[in-house]
Every structure is written in structure tokens, then in C-alpha cells.
Design a protein around this motif. Sequence first.
Motif, PDB file in Angstrom:
ATOM      1  N   PRO A 258      -0.236  12.340 -12.330  1.00 19.36           N
ATOM      2  CA  PRO A 258      -0.449  13.799 -12.377  1.00 19.36           C
ATOM      3  C   PRO A 258      -1.104  14.324 -11.101  1.00 19.36           C
ATOM      4  O   PRO A 258      -0.903  15.473 -10.726  1.00 19.36           O
ATOM      5  CB  PRO A 258      -1.358  13.986 -13.602  1.00 19.36           C
ATOM      6  N   LEU A 259      -1.893  13.472 -10.447  1.00 13.50           N
ATOM      7  CA  LEU A 259      -2.530  13.810  -9.179  1.00 13.50           C
ATOM      8  C   LEU A 259      -2.178  12.733  -8.155  1.00 13.50           C
ATOM      9  O   LEU A 259      -2.158  11.541  -8.474  1.00 13.50           O
ATOM     10  CB  LEU A 259      -4.049  13.911  -9.314  1.00 13.50           C
TER      11      LEU A 259
ATOM     12  N   ILE B  24      -6.973  12.486  -5.233  1.00 13.30           N
ATOM     13  CA  ILE B  24      -8.016  11.704  -5.903  1.00 13.30           C
ATOM     14  C   ILE B  24      -9.060  11.224  -4.896  1.00 13.30           C
ATOM     15  O   ILE B  24     -10.263  11.253  -5.162  1.00 13.30           O
ATOM     16  CB  ILE B  24      -7.385  10.510  -6.647  1.00 13.30           C
ATOM     17  N   ALA B  25      -8.599  10.806  -3.710  1.00 12.55           N
ATOM     18  CA  ALA B  25      -9.533  10.350  -2.678  1.00 12.55           C
ATOM     19  C   ALA B  25     -10.475  11.467  -2.243  1.00 12.55           C
ATOM     20  O   ALA B  25     -11.677  11.247  -2.048  1.00 12.55           O
ATOM     21  CB  ALA B  25      -8.757   9.809  -1.487  1.00 12.55           C
ATOM     22  N   VAL B  26      -9.941  12.675  -2.096  1.00 13.63           N
ATOM     23  CA  VAL B  26     -10.780  13.808  -1.705  1.00 13.63           C
ATOM     24  C   VAL B  26     -11.794  14.133  -2.798  1.00 13.63           C
ATOM     25  O   VAL B  26     -12.981  14.383  -2.521  1.00 13.63           O
ATOM     26  CB  VAL B  26      -9.910  15.033  -1.380  1.00 13.63           C
ATOM     27  N   VAL B  27     -11.353  14.128  -4.042  1.00 11.47           N
ATOM     28  CA  VAL B  27     -12.253  14.422  -5.160  1.00 11.47           C
ATOM     29  C   VAL B  27     -13.366  13.384  -5.239  1.00 11.47           C
ATOM     30  O   VAL B  27     -14.549  13.731  -5.432  1.00 11.47           O
ATOM     31  CB  VAL B  27     -11.467  14.477  -6.483  1.00 11.47           C
ATOM     32  N   VAL B  28     -13.018  12.119  -5.077  1.00  9.76           N
ATOM     33  CA  VAL B  28     -14.024  11.053  -5.141  1.00  9.76           C
ATOM     34  C   VAL B  28     -15.026  11.182  -4.005  1.00  9.76           C
ATOM     35  O   VAL B  28     -16.235  11.019  -4.188  1.00  9.76           O
ATOM     36  CB  VAL B  28     -13.339   9.673  -5.119  1.00  9.76           C
ATOM     37  N   LEU B  29     -14.537  11.506  -2.802  1.00 11.12           N
ATOM     38  CA  LEU B  29     -15.433  11.643  -1.657  1.00 11.12           C
ATOM     39  C   LEU B  29     -16.389  12.816  -1.827  1.00 11.12           C
ATOM     40  O   LEU B  29     -17.596  12.700  -1.551  1.00 11.12           O
ATOM     41  CB  LEU B  29     -14.614  11.807  -0.376  1.00 11.12           C
TER      42      LEU B  29
ATOM     43  N   LEU C 272       0.823  -1.205   0.000  1.00 13.99           N
ATOM     44  CA  LEU C 272       0.000   0.000   0.000  1.00 13.99           C
ATOM     45  C   LEU C 272       0.863   1.263   0.000  1.00 13.99           C
ATOM     46  O   LEU C 272       0.556   2.233  -0.695  1.00 13.99           O
ATOM     47  CB  LEU C 272      -0.940   0.006   1.220  1.00 13.99           C
ATOM     48  N   PHE C 273       1.948   1.252   0.753  1.00  8.58           N
ATOM     49  CA  PHE C 273       2.842   2.408   0.787  1.00  8.58           C
ATOM     50  C   PHE C 273       3.496   2.614  -0.572  1.00  8.58           C
ATOM     51  O   PHE C 273       3.593   3.741  -1.072  1.00  8.58           O
ATOM     52  CB  PHE C 273       3.911   2.205   1.861  1.00  8.58           C
ATOM     53  N   VAL C 274       3.942   1.526  -1.177  1.00  4.41           N
ATOM     54  CA  VAL C 274       4.552   1.625  -2.507  1.00  4.41           C
ATOM     55  C   VAL C 274       3.529   2.137  -3.522  1.00  4.41           C
ATOM     56  O   VAL C 274       3.831   2.994  -4.357  1.00  4.41           O
ATOM     57  CB  VAL C 274       5.119   0.263  -2.932  1.00  4.41           C
ATOM     58  N   TRP C 275       2.304   1.618  -3.439  1.00  5.56           N
ATOM     59  CA  TRP C 275       1.259   2.048  -4.387  1.00  5.56           C
ATOM     60  C   TRP C 275       0.914   3.517  -4.210  1.00  5.56           C
ATOM     61  O   TRP C 275       0.741   4.238  -5.200  1.00  5.56           O
ATOM     62  CB  TRP C 275       0.022   1.186  -4.173  1.00  5.56           C
ATOM     63  N   ALA C 276       0.814   3.997  -2.970  1.00  5.26           N
ATOM     64  CA  ALA C 276       0.373   5.366  -2.719  1.00  5.26           C
ATOM     65  C   ALA C 276       1.515   6.363  -2.852  1.00  5.26           C
ATOM     66  O   ALA C 276       1.451   7.298  -3.663  1.00  5.26           O
ATOM     67  CB  ALA C 276      -0.252   5.464  -1.326  1.00  5.26           C
ATOM     68  N   VAL C 277       2.578   6.174  -2.070  1.00  9.09           N
ATOM     69  CA  VAL C 277       3.637   7.183  -1.991  1.00  9.09           C
ATOM     70  C   VAL C 277       4.538   7.136  -3.220  1.00  9.09           C
ATOM     71  O   VAL C 277       4.752   8.150  -3.897  1.00  9.09           O
ATOM     72  CB  VAL C 277       4.454   6.996  -0.704  1.00  9.09           C
TER      73      VAL C 277
END
Length: 216
Positions: free
Chosen positions: A105-106, A111-116, A93-98
Motif C-alpha cells: 500500500p506504501l 516508509i523510509a521517510v516516515v521511519v526517519l 534489493l531492486f526486486v525487493w524495493a521496486v
Amino acid sequence: MQTVQSAQQTVEQQQQERESPRVDDDGDRISITDVHGTIARFEMTYEPPSAGEKVKFGPPLKTRIPSAIYLAAAIVFGIVTAYAYNAPTSSKLFVWAVEGDRMRPLSVSVIAVVVLVSALATVIRTHMRGVIVTDDWVEARYLYMTIPKARRWGWPQVTRIVLDGVRAGFELYDGTFERLPEVADGRALAEAIVHHASRLKIDVTVLDRAGQPTPR
């Protein structure tokens, strides 16, 4: 002698006024609305302006489920994203996110905030649908191409109400027909509309299962 007679006449006139039906026991004159029956009857048949009470009928459950699922998925995605940024550096998860943010580009957090926010807006937009009924008007709220749309009709514009099960429609003074959107409690909506129709002397037609009109 004349002065004594005048005083006696004045006393007798006052006693007659007290005994008159236009004067009450306290000597006050009775209101004209208590004397003339026509005015009293007018007061009884006069209807004061409406207090403007509103009754809201929301959309049915089947139209709310997709937006609720979208919101639940957005919340889960946000929780996973927040955990990923705080997970051990060796975790996937850390590798995928950070580390993955370096090539996006984002960032995932944006992206999580926009989706929420989008999910919340979808839920709010869904709950804006339905019907509002008052003593003076009816308002129907639709979604047209994902854009909220509202139409309002005053009761004087309605010449006939057509009920088809739990669905309702209006025949208007200009000859057009408007069908109200489906609501969660269609039976309660129909009862509210029939109540106002009875109060305002509006014709009501109930369609049977075969689609044949049954005037009421």
C-alpha cells in the motif's frame, strides 16, 4: 557702605557652601545618597531583578541510547532503500524495493521517510526531558505516555529541598512533594539547587544511604 557689606556677606556665604560637606570641590551639591547613611545602606542591600540566566540539565545517557539506536537504524534503512532503487535490475534489493512496491500500500521510499522522521522526532522528544534552573524558577520536563509534559515552580513556592544522592525533590508550600526527573549530571544539578537554596534561605535536607534525613 551697606552695599559693600552685603557683597562681602554674599561672598562669605558662597565660600561656606563650597567648604560645606554638602558641596563638593566643584561647587556641586552632593547627592543625598552620599550624605544619609540609611539610604546608602539600602542601596547596598537591594537586590536587582534577576537577569533570567537559564541552566539546562539534560536526560541521562541510558534514556538517550534507545532513541539514538532507533535513529541510526532509520538512517541505515534510508541508505539501503536509496541504493535499492538505483541497484541493478537483477539484484535482490531492486526486486525487493521496486517490484515489491507493486504489492504494497506504501512504497519503500515513503516508509523510509516516515521511519526517519519518526526517529528524529523520538530523539528530539527524548532531549526535551530534564530540568531547567534559573534565578526565579525551576522547570521539570517529563515524558508522560510519550507526551512531553512540563511543570514549573517559583522559588518562593519551595519550602524545603530534599537531596537523595544525585536526585532532588521539592517540598512545596501547599504540603505536596515533587521529585525532579533524573538528569545526566545529577551532581551539578544538586550543586545548583543548593546554591539557590543558600541564596534564598531555603532549608535543605540530605538523605544518607540509609534514607535518614540530615538537615543542612
